[in-house]
Design an enzyme around this catalytic site. Sequence first.
Site, PDB file in Angstrom:
ATOM      1  N   GLY A 104       0.720  -0.958   0.260  1.00  0.00           N
ATOM      2  CA  GLY A 104      -0.139   0.385   0.177  1.00  0.00           C
ATOM      3  C   GLY A 104       1.020   1.145  -0.570  1.00  0.00           C
ATOM      4  O   GLY A 104       0.607   2.174   0.107  1.00  0.00           O
ATOM      5  N   GLU A 116       4.967   3.382   8.747  1.00  0.00           N
ATOM      6  CA  GLU A 116       4.150   2.163   9.010  1.00  0.00           C
ATOM      7  C   GLU A 116       5.131   1.738  10.226  1.00  0.00           C
ATOM      8  O   GLU A 116       5.234   1.177  11.702  1.00  0.00           O
ATOM      9  CB  GLU A 116       3.752   0.974   8.151  1.00  0.00           C
ATOM     10  CG  GLU A 116       2.491   1.387   7.817  1.00  0.00           C
ATOM     11  CD  GLU A 116       1.836   0.156   6.247  1.00  0.00           C
ATOM     12  OE1 GLU A 116       0.399   0.204   6.575  1.00  0.00           O
ATOM     13  OE2 GLU A 116       2.900  -0.140   6.152  1.00  0.00           O
TER      14      GLU A 116
HETATM   15  C1  5RP Z   1      -0.067  -0.193   3.536  1.00  0.00           C
HETATM   16  C2  5RP Z   1       0.661  -1.770   3.707  1.00  0.00           C
HETATM   17  C3  5RP Z   1      -0.981  -2.765   4.180  1.00  0.00           C
HETATM   18  O1  5RP Z   1      -0.721  -2.978   5.689  1.00  0.00           O
HETATM   19  C4  5RP Z   1      -0.777  -3.572   3.527  1.00  0.00           C
HETATM   20  O2  5RP Z   1      -0.302  -3.484   1.946  1.00  0.00           O
HETATM   21  C5  5RP Z   1      -2.112  -4.842   3.638  1.00  0.00           C
HETATM   22  O3  5RP Z   1      -3.323  -3.796   2.942  1.00  0.00           O
HETATM   23  P1  5RP Z   1      -4.575  -4.535   2.399  1.00  0.00           P
HETATM   24  O4  5RP Z   1      -5.246  -3.966   3.680  1.00  0.00           O
HETATM   25  O5  5RP Z   1      -4.753  -3.680   1.872  1.00  0.00           O
HETATM   26  O6  5RP Z   1      -4.362  -5.754   1.927  1.00  0.00           O
HETATM   27  O7  5RP Z   1       1.290  -2.314   4.312  1.00  0.00           O
HETATM   28  O8  5RP Z   1       1.845  -0.165   2.839  1.00  0.00           O
END
Ligand code: 5RP
Length: 236
Positions: free
Chosen positions: A105, A111
Amino acid sequence: MTDESRDKAAAMKRRAARQAASLVQDGMIVGLGTGSTARLFVEALAERVDQGLHILAVATSEATATQASASGIPLTTLDTYPKLDLVVDGADEVDPELNLIKGLGGALLREKIVASATDLLVIMVDESKLVARLGEHVPVPVEVEQFGWTLTAETLRTLGAVPVRRTIAAEDPFVTDGGHFILDCRFEPVVDLRQIGPLIKAITGVVEHGLFLRMASTVMVGTPDGLGTMRRATEP
Ligand code: 5RP
């Protein structure tokens, strides 16, 4: 992914998100993750705030900050509260030891900073994210400085990576909230992703990588029938 499997995944994510929202207690300072599951968590948390829960939150992306403030969750910063009671986020892969790949994401840097500010990192996933070995389904996102990124990519190749710069449309590069590029790196199968993190981090030009090792305390797993919980074994 078909519409049906997307709906099923969304229902599993919602289950995990609602359970995670129930962990939040009055007075907590909470870290809010990024992604579709984190979005469902913010929705569930906003309902509780609307019913009178008092919390402050730190968002891991501009997108989450916008959603949280629009839904009435008061925001603060890590500079004001460097220690968080609880951080709740999604993940792209989870191994049996609760090691994670995150960052599809695009928010991995904030994060990881936010996750490192708590002793209680709760991850919410649907069961498709569980893997026997990290890297089974997704690449490792590596956030890099824009300047000289091709050189950084070449250096990543020496570690057994095949880096691909993330794009949003056609050839337009994806740019993170911090102004960096992301190189999605598949690694040769001989590379143990549980060992490679420090070597990636040592490359000049790398800002951070999406391997979150020994950070998650609990993983809530939405399944078609309900919810499972994985807890990290405490280290000796
Ligand atoms: C964003 C992330 C998200 O937490 C990860 O991609 C999971 O995404 P989703 O809940 O849409 O499956 O690490 O940087």
